[in-house]
Design a protein around this motif. Structure first.
Motif, PDB file in Angstrom:
ATOM      1  N   ALA A  79       0.863  -1.187   0.000  1.00  0.00           N
ATOM      2  CA  ALA A  79       0.000   0.000   0.000  1.00  0.00           C
ATOM      3  C   ALA A  79       0.895   1.230   0.000  1.00  0.00           C
ATOM      4  O   ALA A  79       1.942   1.247   0.650  1.00  0.00           O
ATOM      5  N   ARG A  80       0.487   2.240  -0.747  1.00  0.00           N
ATOM      6  CA  ARG A  80       1.139   3.552  -0.670  1.00  0.00           C
ATOM      7  C   ARG A  80       0.224   4.410   0.189  1.00  0.00           C
ATOM      8  O   ARG A  80      -0.965   4.532  -0.095  1.00  0.00           O
ATOM      9  N   ILE A  81       0.803   4.975   1.235  1.00  0.00           N
ATOM     10  CA  ILE A  81       0.007   5.682   2.234  1.00  0.00           C
ATOM     11  C   ILE A  81       0.466   7.134   2.311  1.00  0.00           C
ATOM     12  O   ILE A  81       1.642   7.403   2.564  1.00  0.00           O
ATOM     13  N   GLY A  82      -0.472   8.037   2.092  1.00  0.00           N
ATOM     14  CA  GLY A  82      -0.186   9.454   2.242  1.00  0.00           C
ATOM     15  C   GLY A  82      -0.424   9.853   3.690  1.00  0.00           C
ATOM     16  O   GLY A  82      -1.480   9.595   4.257  1.00  0.00           O
ATOM     17  N   ALA A  83       0.599  10.455   4.305  1.00  0.00           N
ATOM     18  CA  ALA A  83       0.499  10.922   5.698  1.00  0.00           C
ATOM     19  C   ALA A  83       0.999  12.362   5.714  1.00  0.00           C
ATOM     20  O   ALA A  83       2.201  12.606   5.676  1.00  0.00           O
ATOM     21  N   GLY A  84       0.066  13.291   5.726  1.00  0.00           N
ATOM     22  CA  GLY A  84       0.449  14.698   5.616  1.00  0.00           C
ATOM     23  C   GLY A  84       1.043  14.940   4.247  1.00  0.00           C
ATOM     24  O   GLY A  84       0.469  14.553   3.234  1.00  0.00           O
TER      25      GLY A  84
END
Length: 92
Positions: free
Chosen positions: A58-63
């Motif tokens: 998974a590619r996860i955007g955090a901020g």
């Protein structure tokens, strides 16, 4: 758990072997914690190396950061899927 929104022990029955230990280690660092916006899954993919196993990412955007997470799921004799390996890549 990795964002600080749930306790890591919530994954205890969904993980096996060293995967839970790795989740504990990752959760201590809080790699997906952000101020304001919650982490968002941007993309997913998977591969089936054999029956009863799935390797996924998974590619996860955090901020303003994008992180990559890889994990392996295996189906046990009780037919339940459990996480058996997990890795979290650095910010990009």
């Amino acid at each position: 758990m990795l964002s600080g929104q749930r306790p890591v022990h919530a994954m205890l029955r969904h993980s096996a072997g060293q995967a839970y230990d790795e989740l504990i280690r990752l959760a201590e660092r809080g790699p997906l914690r952000t101020r304001g916006a919650r982490p968002v899954v941007r993309d997913i993919g998977w591969f089936v190396p054999r029956e009863g196993a799935i390797e996924a990412f998974a590619r996860i955007g955090a901020g303003d950061r994008l992180r990559a997470m890889a994990f392996r799921l295996e189906r046990g004799r009780d037919l339940r899927w459990r996480c058996t390996a997990v890795e979290l890549g650095g910010p990009r």
